[in-house]
Design a protein around this motif. Structure first.
Motif, PDB file in Angstrom:
ATOM      1  N   UNK A   1      91.008   3.668  20.195  1.00  7.49           N
ATOM      2  CA  UNK A   1      89.330   4.294  19.284  1.00  7.49           C
ATOM      3  C   UNK A   1      88.618   3.774  19.823  1.00  7.49           C
ATOM      4  N   UNK A   2      86.959   4.903  19.475  1.00  5.74           N
ATOM      5  CA  UNK A   2      86.128   3.782  20.474  1.00  5.74           C
ATOM      6  C   UNK A   2      85.303   3.641  18.993  1.00  5.74           C
ATOM      7  N   UNK A   3      85.624   1.751  19.125  1.00  8.87           N
ATOM      8  CA  UNK A   3      85.605   0.671  17.733  1.00  8.87           C
ATOM      9  C   UNK A   3      83.568   0.277  17.435  1.00  8.87           C
ATOM     10  N   UNK A   4      83.094   0.316  18.358  1.00  7.94           N
ATOM     11  CA  UNK A   4      81.339   0.062  18.765  1.00  7.94           C
ATOM     12  C   UNK A   4      80.506   0.794  19.644  1.00  7.94           C
ATOM     13  N   UNK A   5      79.067   0.727  19.290  1.00  6.29           N
ATOM     14  CA  UNK A   5      78.479   0.826  20.604  1.00  6.29           C
ATOM     15  C   UNK A   5      77.411  -0.329  20.099  1.00  6.29           C
ATOM     16  N   UNK A   6      76.883  -0.177  22.127  1.00  8.65           N
ATOM     17  CA  UNK A   6      76.326  -1.301  21.933  1.00  8.65           C
ATOM     18  C   UNK A   6      75.051  -0.892  22.987  1.00  8.65           C
ATOM     19  N   UNK A   7      73.864  -0.226  22.149  1.00  8.45           N
ATOM     20  CA  UNK A   7      72.183  -0.155  23.283  1.00  8.45           C
ATOM     21  C   UNK A   7      72.429  -1.053  23.056  1.00  8.45           C
TER      22      UNK A   7
ATOM     23  N   UNK B   1      76.007   7.603  15.800  1.00  4.33           N
ATOM     24  CA  UNK B   1      76.859   6.283  15.030  1.00  4.33           C
ATOM     25  C   UNK B   1      77.096   6.949  13.764  1.00  4.33           C
ATOM     26  N   UNK B   2      76.682   7.118  12.569  1.00  3.91           N
ATOM     27  CA  UNK B   2      76.374   7.862  11.305  1.00  3.91           C
ATOM     28  C   UNK B   2      77.538   9.159  12.006  1.00  3.91           C
ATOM     29  N   UNK B   3      77.341  10.047  12.282  1.00  2.00           N
ATOM     30  CA  UNK B   3      78.329  10.608  12.782  1.00  2.00           C
ATOM     31  C   UNK B   3      79.536  10.757  12.874  1.00  2.00           C
TER      32      UNK B   3
ATOM     33  N   UNK C   1      80.849   4.934  13.971  1.00  2.90           N
ATOM     34  CA  UNK C   1      81.058   4.620  15.027  1.00  2.90           C
ATOM     35  C   UNK C   1      79.957   3.288  14.673  1.00  2.90           C
ATOM     36  N   UNK C   2      80.131   1.915  14.623  1.00  2.00           N
ATOM     37  CA  UNK C   2      79.538   0.949  14.102  1.00  2.00           C
ATOM     38  C   UNK C   2      78.268   0.140  15.404  1.00  2.00           C
ATOM     39  N   UNK C   3      76.903   0.206  15.445  1.00  2.00           N
ATOM     40  CA  UNK C   3      75.558  -0.906  15.783  1.00  2.00           C
ATOM     41  C   UNK C   3      75.985  -1.478  16.223  1.00  2.00           C
ATOM     42  N   UNK C   4      76.111  -2.652  17.502  1.00  2.00           N
ATOM     43  CA  UNK C   4      76.240  -3.649  17.861  1.00  2.00           C
ATOM     44  C   UNK C   4      74.630  -4.384  19.099  1.00  2.00           C
ATOM     45  N   UNK C   5      73.527  -4.275  18.263  1.00  2.00           N
ATOM     46  CA  UNK C   5      73.059  -4.217  19.305  1.00  2.00           C
ATOM     47  C   UNK C   5      72.537  -5.646  19.657  1.00  2.00           C
ATOM     48  N   UNK C   6      72.675  -5.160  21.616  1.00  2.00           N
ATOM     49  CA  UNK C   6      72.415  -6.404  22.361  1.00  2.00           C
ATOM     50  C   UNK C   6      71.242  -6.969  22.436  1.00  2.00           C
TER      51      UNK C   6
END
Ligand SMILES: *Cc1c(COP(=O)(O)O)cnc(C)c1O
Length: 405
Positions: A163-169, A186-188, A191-196
Protein backbone atom coordinates in the motif's frame (compact mmCIF):
# COMPACT_ATOMS: atom_id res chain seq x y z
CA UNK A 1 41.33 40.07 -1.02
CA UNK A 2 43.81 38.44 1.38
CA UNK A 3 47.06 37.29 -0.17
CA UNK A 4 46.64 33.84 1.32
CA UNK A 5 43.81 33.08 -1.05
CA UNK A 6 44.23 29.76 -2.81
CA UNK A 7 44.94 30.09 -6.48
CA UNK A 8 42.01 29.36 -8.73
CA UNK A 9 42.58 27.30 -11.84
CA UNK A 10 41.42 29.00 -15.01
CA UNK A 11 38.41 26.75 -15.70
CA UNK A 12 36.91 27.34 -12.26
CA UNK A 13 35.17 30.68 -11.68
CA UNK A 14 36.48 32.77 -8.80
CA UNK A 15 33.70 32.07 -6.33
CA UNK A 16 35.89 32.94 -3.35
CA UNK A 17 36.19 36.55 -4.51
CA UNK A 18 32.40 36.77 -4.71
CA UNK A 19 32.03 35.36 -1.20
CA UNK A 20 34.51 37.92 0.11
CA UNK A 21 32.52 40.64 -1.68
CA UNK A 22 29.21 39.59 -0.17
CA UNK A 23 30.59 38.81 3.29
CA UNK A 24 33.39 41.38 3.70
CA UNK A 25 33.47 41.46 7.51
CA UNK A 26 32.62 37.85 8.24
CA UNK A 27 35.29 36.29 10.42
CA UNK A 28 36.70 32.97 9.26
CA UNK A 29 35.58 30.32 9.70
CA UNK A 30 32.18 31.53 8.47
CA UNK A 31 29.69 28.84 9.51
CA UNK A 32 27.04 27.57 7.12
CA UNK A 33 24.25 28.65 9.44
CA UNK A 34 24.97 30.28 12.76
CA UNK A 35 22.05 30.94 15.11
CA UNK A 36 21.38 34.51 16.28
CA UNK A 37 20.55 35.06 19.96
CA UNK A 38 19.82 38.77 20.02
CA UNK A 39 16.51 38.83 21.88
CA UNK A 40 15.08 37.53 25.13
CA UNK A 41 16.88 34.16 25.06
CA UNK A 42 18.76 34.66 28.33
CA UNK A 43 15.84 36.28 30.11
CA UNK A 44 13.39 33.49 29.26
CA UNK A 45 15.75 30.58 29.94
CA UNK A 46 16.82 32.04 33.29
CA UNK A 47 13.16 32.66 34.13
CA UNK A 48 12.42 29.05 33.20
CA UNK A 49 15.14 27.84 35.59
CA UNK A 50 13.82 30.14 38.32
CA UNK A 51 10.35 28.61 38.03
CA UNK A 52 11.83 25.14 38.50
CA UNK A 53 9.79 23.84 35.54
CA UNK A 54 12.57 23.01 33.09
CA UNK A 55 11.36 19.62 31.92
CA UNK A 56 8.34 18.12 30.23
CA UNK A 57 5.66 20.51 31.47
CA UNK A 58 5.60 24.27 31.80
CA UNK A 59 4.15 27.45 30.45
CA UNK A 60 6.84 28.03 27.81
CA UNK A 61 5.85 24.85 25.98
CA UNK A 62 2.26 26.04 25.77
CA UNK A 63 3.28 29.55 24.68
CA UNK A 64 5.69 28.11 22.11
CA UNK A 65 3.02 25.81 20.66
CA UNK A 66 0.51 28.65 20.41
CA UNK A 67 2.96 30.97 18.69
CA UNK A 68 4.14 28.33 16.21
CA UNK A 69 0.53 27.47 15.32
CA UNK A 70 -0.23 31.14 14.73
CA UNK A 71 2.92 31.73 12.66
CA UNK A 72 2.19 28.64 10.57
CA UNK A 73 -1.48 29.40 10.02
CA UNK A 74 -2.79 26.18 11.57
CA UNK A 75 -5.12 25.44 14.46
CA UNK A 76 -2.88 23.13 16.47
CA UNK A 77 0.83 22.71 17.19
CA UNK A 78 2.28 19.99 19.40
CA UNK A 79 5.92 20.39 20.41
CA UNK A 80 8.31 17.43 20.23
CA UNK A 81 11.95 16.68 21.07
CA UNK A 82 13.13 17.12 17.49
CA UNK A 83 11.93 17.36 13.91
CA UNK A 84 12.60 13.70 13.16
CA UNK A 85 10.39 12.58 16.05
CA UNK A 86 7.72 15.08 14.94
CA UNK A 87 7.79 13.68 11.40
CA UNK A 88 7.65 10.09 12.66
CA UNK A 89 4.55 10.89 14.74
CA UNK A 90 3.03 12.84 11.82
CA UNK A 91 3.38 9.76 9.60
CA UNK A 92 1.72 7.56 12.23
CA UNK A 93 -1.13 10.05 12.56
CA UNK A 94 -1.60 9.96 8.79
CA UNK A 95 -2.10 6.21 9.09
CA UNK A 96 1.25 4.83 7.94
CA UNK A 97 1.57 1.24 9.11
CA UNK A 98 4.24 -1.47 9.04
CA UNK A 99 4.64 -2.82 5.51
CA UNK A 100 3.39 0.33 3.78
CA UNK A 101 5.32 2.44 1.28
CA UNK A 102 5.69 6.20 1.69
CA UNK A 103 6.58 8.47 -1.23
CA UNK A 104 9.44 10.84 -0.36
CA UNK A 105 11.95 12.77 -2.46
CA UNK A 106 15.38 11.20 -2.83
CA UNK A 107 16.81 14.73 -2.53
CA UNK A 108 16.27 15.40 1.17
CA UNK A 109 17.94 15.16 4.57
CA UNK A 110 18.15 11.58 5.86
CA UNK A 111 15.59 12.29 8.62
CA UNK A 112 12.75 12.14 6.09
CA UNK A 113 13.65 8.57 5.13
CA UNK A 114 14.46 7.57 8.70
CA UNK A 115 11.05 8.70 9.97
CA UNK A 116 9.46 6.37 7.40
CA UNK A 117 11.75 3.52 8.44
CA UNK A 118 10.83 4.04 12.13
CA UNK A 119 7.22 3.25 11.11
CA UNK A 120 8.51 -0.09 9.70
CA UNK A 121 7.44 1.27 6.32
CA UNK A 122 9.53 1.59 3.16
CA UNK A 123 10.56 4.90 1.59
CA UNK A 124 9.70 5.03 -2.10
CA UNK A 125 11.84 7.64 -3.80
CA UNK A 126 10.59 10.27 -6.20
CA UNK A 127 12.31 12.82 -8.41
CA UNK A 128 12.71 16.57 -7.98
CA UNK A 129 11.69 19.55 -10.08
CA UNK A 130 14.37 21.99 -11.19
CA UNK A 131 12.24 25.03 -10.31
CA UNK A 132 11.66 24.12 -6.64
CA UNK A 133 14.26 21.37 -5.89
CA UNK A 134 11.27 19.56 -4.34
CA UNK A 135 8.87 16.88 -5.56
CA UNK A 136 8.04 17.19 -9.28
CA UNK A 137 4.25 16.79 -9.37
CA UNK A 138 4.09 16.40 -13.17
CA UNK A 139 6.61 13.59 -13.26
CA UNK A 140 4.97 12.03 -10.22
CA UNK A 141 1.53 12.08 -11.90
CA UNK A 142 2.84 10.05 -14.83
CA UNK A 143 4.61 7.64 -12.49
CA UNK A 144 1.58 7.05 -10.25
CA UNK A 145 -0.61 6.45 -13.32
CA UNK A 146 1.86 3.75 -14.26
CA UNK A 147 2.40 1.97 -10.93
CA UNK A 148 -0.81 2.39 -8.93
CA UNK A 149 -3.57 -0.18 -8.66
CA UNK A 150 -6.79 1.22 -7.16
CA UNK A 151 -8.98 -1.82 -7.83
CA UNK A 152 -9.16 -2.82 -4.15
CA UNK A 153 -10.26 0.67 -3.14
CA UNK A 154 -6.81 1.27 -1.66
CA UNK A 155 -3.78 2.52 -3.56
CA UNK A 156 -1.33 -0.31 -4.08
CA UNK A 157 2.02 -0.30 -5.82
CA UNK A 158 1.43 -2.88 -8.58
CA UNK A 159 5.10 -3.80 -8.61
CA UNK A 160 5.47 -4.59 -4.89
CA UNK A 161 1.87 -5.23 -3.86
CA UNK A 162 2.35 -2.80 -0.96
CA UNK A 163 0.00 0.00 0.00
CA UNK A 164 1.18 3.55 -0.72
CA UNK A 165 0.19 5.22 2.55
CA UNK A 166 1.46 8.80 2.39
CA UNK A 167 3.37 11.34 0.34
CA UNK A 168 5.92 13.62 1.99
CA UNK A 169 6.81 16.82 0.13
CA UNK A 170 9.94 18.51 1.56
CA UNK A 171 10.41 22.25 1.05
CA UNK A 172 14.11 22.08 0.32
CA UNK A 173 16.21 24.93 1.78
CA UNK A 174 12.87 26.68 2.45
CA UNK A 175 11.59 26.66 -1.16
CA UNK A 176 7.95 25.53 -1.26
CA UNK A 177 7.02 22.53 -3.38
CA UNK A 178 4.32 23.19 -6.00
CA UNK A 179 1.59 21.95 -3.67
CA UNK A 180 -1.63 22.43 -5.69
CA UNK A 181 -0.90 19.73 -8.29
CA UNK A 182 0.55 17.55 -5.55
CA UNK A 183 -2.60 17.87 -3.43
CA UNK A 184 -4.67 17.05 -6.52
CA UNK A 185 -2.71 13.78 -6.84
CA UNK A 186 -3.19 13.16 -3.13
CA UNK A 187 -6.96 13.46 -3.58
CA UNK A 188 -7.03 11.42 -6.78
CA UNK A 189 -5.15 8.50 -5.23
CA UNK A 190 -6.38 8.98 -1.67
CA UNK A 191 -2.81 9.28 -0.37
CA UNK A 192 -2.54 11.77 2.54
CA UNK A 193 0.06 14.56 2.39
CA UNK A 194 2.46 14.73 5.32
CA UNK A 195 4.50 17.90 4.92
CA UNK A 196 8.14 17.85 5.94
CA UNK A 197 8.31 21.58 6.63
CA UNK A 198 11.44 21.21 8.77
CA UNK A 199 13.33 23.80 6.72
CA UNK A 200 10.51 26.14 5.82
CA UNK A 201 9.11 28.00 8.85
CA UNK A 202 8.06 31.37 7.41
CA UNK A 203 7.91 30.23 3.77
CA UNK A 204 4.71 30.90 1.83
CA UNK A 205 3.06 29.03 -1.06
CA UNK A 206 0.45 31.06 -2.98
CA UNK A 207 -0.40 33.02 0.14
CA UNK A 208 -0.55 29.94 2.38
CA UNK A 209 2.10 29.11 4.96
CA UNK A 210 4.42 26.14 4.71
CA UNK A 211 3.31 23.63 7.32
CA UNK A 212 -0.38 24.35 6.74
CA UNK A 213 -0.63 22.58 3.39
CA UNK A 214 -0.92 18.92 4.35
CA UNK A 215 -3.06 16.76 6.61
CA UNK A 216 -0.29 16.98 9.17
CA UNK A 217 3.17 18.55 9.08
CA UNK A 218 6.48 18.54 10.91
CA UNK A 219 8.80 21.44 11.73
CA UNK A 220 12.35 21.31 13.09
CA UNK A 221 13.96 23.68 15.57
CA UNK A 222 17.42 22.15 15.43
CA UNK A 223 20.42 24.42 16.01
CA UNK A 224 20.94 25.07 12.30
CA UNK A 225 17.33 25.84 11.37
CA UNK A 226 15.94 29.37 10.92
CA UNK A 227 14.66 29.38 14.52
CA UNK A 228 16.15 27.08 17.14
CA UNK A 229 15.20 25.59 20.50
CA UNK A 230 18.61 23.90 20.74
CA UNK A 231 16.85 20.77 19.56
CA UNK A 232 13.16 20.53 18.95
CA UNK A 233 10.29 19.91 16.59
CA UNK A 234 6.59 20.58 16.18
CA UNK A 235 3.67 18.61 14.74
CA UNK A 236 1.14 20.85 12.97
CA UNK A 237 -2.42 20.09 11.97
CA UNK A 238 -5.84 21.67 11.56
CA UNK A 239 -7.53 18.48 12.72
CA UNK A 240 -8.38 18.55 16.43
CA UNK A 241 -8.57 14.80 16.71
CA UNK A 242 -5.09 14.40 15.22
CA UNK A 243 -3.73 17.10 17.53
CA UNK A 244 -5.09 15.30 20.58
CA UNK A 245 -3.55 12.05 19.39
CA UNK A 246 -0.23 13.81 18.67
CA UNK A 247 -0.08 15.11 22.23
CA UNK A 248 -1.08 11.71 23.63
CA UNK A 249 1.49 9.75 21.60
CA UNK A 250 4.34 12.17 22.38
CA UNK A 251 3.63 12.08 26.13
CA UNK A 252 3.85 8.31 26.78
CA UNK A 253 0.13 7.82 26.01
CA UNK A 254 -0.66 8.60 29.63
CA UNK A 255 -4.30 8.99 30.47
CA UNK A 256 -4.94 12.30 32.19
CA UNK A 257 -5.30 11.79 35.94
CA UNK A 258 -4.19 13.69 39.04
CA UNK A 259 -1.99 10.87 40.34
CA UNK A 260 -2.60 7.56 38.61
CA UNK A 261 -0.20 6.30 35.94
CA UNK A 262 -2.20 4.55 33.24
CA UNK A 263 -1.14 4.29 29.62
CA UNK A 264 -3.45 2.98 26.92
CA UNK A 265 -0.96 2.20 24.13
CA UNK A 266 2.77 2.21 23.41
CA UNK A 267 3.55 5.91 23.60
CA UNK A 268 6.74 7.92 23.20
CA UNK A 269 8.64 10.25 25.49
CA UNK A 270 8.92 12.92 22.81
CA UNK A 271 7.77 16.01 24.70
CA UNK A 272 9.86 19.15 24.20
CA UNK A 273 11.43 20.26 27.52
CA UNK A 274 10.17 23.58 28.83
CA UNK A 275 13.68 25.07 28.89
CA UNK A 276 14.05 24.45 25.16
CA UNK A 277 10.65 26.04 24.59
CA UNK A 278 11.80 29.11 26.56
CA UNK A 279 14.66 29.54 24.11
CA UNK A 280 12.20 28.98 21.26
CA UNK A 281 9.79 31.67 22.49
CA UNK A 282 12.61 34.22 22.42
CA UNK A 283 13.68 33.06 18.96
CA UNK A 284 10.17 33.25 17.48
CA UNK A 285 9.95 36.91 18.50
CA UNK A 286 12.80 37.54 16.04
CA UNK A 287 11.47 35.48 13.13
CA UNK A 288 10.33 38.48 11.10
CA UNK A 289 13.76 40.04 11.40
CA UNK A 290 15.48 36.77 10.48
CA UNK A 291 13.26 36.45 7.39
CA UNK A 292 14.04 40.00 6.29
CA UNK A 293 17.73 39.50 6.79
CA UNK A 294 17.76 36.19 4.93
CA UNK A 295 15.86 37.60 1.95
CA UNK A 296 18.28 40.50 1.79
CA UNK A 297 21.26 38.11 1.90
CA UNK A 298 19.73 36.01 -0.88
CA UNK A 299 19.37 39.15 -3.02
CA UNK A 300 22.97 40.13 -2.29
CA UNK A 301 24.19 36.71 -3.44
CA UNK A 302 22.00 36.96 -6.52
CA UNK A 303 23.47 40.33 -7.47
CA UNK A 304 27.03 39.27 -6.72
CA UNK A 305 26.88 36.10 -8.83
CA UNK A 306 24.99 37.77 -11.69
CA UNK A 307 26.99 37.57 -14.87
CA UNK A 308 28.99 34.56 -13.73
CA UNK A 309 28.18 32.13 -16.52
CA UNK A 310 28.91 28.85 -14.87
CA UNK A 311 27.01 29.45 -11.63
CA UNK A 312 23.33 30.19 -10.92
CA UNK A 313 21.97 31.35 -7.59
CA UNK A 314 18.87 29.33 -6.78
CA UNK A 315 15.80 31.57 -6.56
CA UNK A 316 12.23 31.17 -5.35
CA UNK A 317 9.54 30.54 -7.99
CA UNK A 318 6.78 33.00 -8.88
CA UNK A 319 4.27 31.09 -6.78
CA UNK A 320 6.37 31.02 -3.63
CA UNK A 321 8.03 33.18 -1.06
CA UNK A 322 10.97 31.29 0.40
CA UNK A 323 12.40 31.79 3.88
CA UNK A 324 15.81 31.32 2.19
CA UNK A 325 16.90 29.08 5.07
CA UNK A 326 19.98 28.00 3.10
CA UNK A 327 21.23 29.80 0.04
CA UNK A 328 22.32 27.55 -2.78
CA UNK A 329 24.23 27.94 -6.01
CA UNK A 330 23.96 25.52 -8.89
CA UNK A 331 27.12 24.76 -10.81
CA UNK A 332 26.73 24.39 -14.56
CA UNK A 333 27.22 20.85 -15.78
CA UNK A 334 30.50 21.85 -17.41
CA UNK A 335 32.10 22.50 -14.00
CA UNK A 336 30.05 20.09 -11.87
CA UNK A 337 33.00 17.71 -11.86
CA UNK A 338 35.01 20.40 -10.04
CA UNK A 339 32.56 20.66 -7.17
CA UNK A 340 34.82 19.14 -4.54
CA UNK A 341 37.80 21.23 -5.67
CA UNK A 342 35.62 24.32 -5.32
CA UNK A 343 34.40 23.20 -1.87
CA UNK A 344 37.99 22.60 -0.75
CA UNK A 345 38.93 26.12 -1.88
CA UNK A 346 35.95 27.57 -0.06
CA UNK A 347 36.88 25.81 3.17
CA UNK A 348 40.50 26.86 2.83
CA UNK A 349 39.31 30.45 2.46
CA UNK A 350 37.22 30.08 5.63
CA UNK A 351 33.75 29.67 4.12
CA UNK A 352 32.07 26.55 5.51
CA UNK A 353 30.08 25.86 2.35
CA UNK A 354 28.86 22.33 1.75
CA UNK A 355 27.42 20.10 -0.92
CA UNK A 356 23.84 19.00 -0.51
CA UNK A 357 22.93 15.60 0.92
CA UNK A 358 23.83 12.32 -0.76
CA UNK A 359 20.55 11.24 -2.39
CA UNK A 360 18.65 8.75 -0.25
CA UNK A 361 18.69 6.01 -2.89
CA UNK A 362 22.52 6.02 -2.71
CA UNK A 363 22.65 5.39 1.05
CA UNK A 364 23.40 1.75 1.98
CA UNK A 365 20.26 1.23 4.08
CA UNK A 366 17.93 2.63 1.40
CA UNK A 367 19.61 1.56 -1.83
CA UNK A 368 17.16 -1.29 -2.47
CA UNK A 369 14.02 0.76 -1.85
CA UNK A 370 11.61 1.29 -4.75
CA UNK A 371 12.11 4.43 -6.79
CA UNK A 372 11.07 6.15 -9.97
CA UNK A 373 13.58 7.62 -12.41
CA UNK A 374 15.45 10.08 -10.17
CA UNK A 375 17.80 11.55 -12.77
CA UNK A 376 16.92 15.19 -12.09
CA UNK A 377 17.54 14.89 -8.34
CA UNK A 378 20.74 12.94 -8.94
CA UNK A 379 22.01 15.65 -11.28
CA UNK A 380 21.01 18.44 -8.86
CA UNK A 381 22.83 16.72 -6.00
CA UNK A 382 26.11 16.90 -7.92
CA UNK A 383 25.70 20.60 -8.70
CA UNK A 384 24.37 22.22 -5.51
CA UNK A 385 26.61 24.11 -3.11
CA UNK A 386 25.08 25.72 -0.01
CA UNK A 387 26.50 29.11 0.97
CA UNK A 388 26.78 30.69 4.44
CA UNK A 389 23.24 31.75 5.29
CA UNK A 390 22.95 32.74 8.96
CA UNK A 391 20.58 35.64 9.54
CA UNK A 392 23.36 37.85 10.94
CA UNK A 393 25.11 37.82 7.56
CA UNK A 394 22.20 39.52 5.82
CA UNK A 395 21.70 42.37 8.31
CA UNK A 396 23.96 44.74 6.35
CA UNK A 397 21.81 44.25 3.21
CA UNK A 398 18.41 45.02 4.73
CA UNK A 399 18.76 48.73 3.95
CA UNK A 400 19.57 47.94 0.30
CA UNK A 401 17.16 45.07 -0.38
CA UNK A 402 14.88 45.07 2.66
CA UNK A 403 11.88 46.43 0.83
CA UNK A 404 12.26 44.14 -2.14
CA UNK A 405 9.21 41.93 -2.46
C1 LIG B 1 16.30 19.21 9.94
C2 LIG B 1 15.44 18.33 9.12
C3 LIG B 1 14.67 17.30 9.68
C4 LIG B 1 14.83 16.79 11.08
O1 LIG B 1 14.86 17.67 12.08
P1 LIG B 1 15.69 17.39 13.42
O2 LIG B 1 15.13 18.42 14.33
O3 LIG B 1 17.14 17.61 13.10
O4 LIG B 1 15.40 16.01 13.88
C5 LIG B 1 13.79 16.60 8.88
N1 LIG B 1 13.69 16.87 7.57
C6 LIG B 1 14.41 17.83 6.98
C7 LIG B 1 14.22 18.08 5.52
C8 LIG B 1 15.33 18.58 7.73
O5 LIG B 1 16.07 19.51 7.12
Amino acid sequence: MPLSMPSVSSDIPDLIAVLHDVLPDAKAPVPLHEPVFAGNEKEYTVDCIDTGWVSSVGSYVNAFEEKVAELSGVNYAVAAVNGTAALFIALKLAGVEPGDEVLIPTLTFVATANAVAYCDATPHFIDSAVNTLGVDPIKLAAYLADICDRSSGRTLNKRTGKRIAAIVPVHIFGHPVDMDPLCALSAQYDIPVVEDAAESLGSIYKGRKAGSLGLVSALSFNGNKIVTTGGGGVILTNDKNLAVRAKHLTTTAKQPHAWAFNHDQVGYNFRLPNINAALGCAQLEQLDGFLKSKRALARAYEEAFRGMNSVTVFKETDFARSNYWLNAILLDSAIAGQRDVILAQMHEAGFMCRPTWTPMHDLPMYKDCPRMDVSVATDLCCRIINLPSGAALGARYISTYGDAS
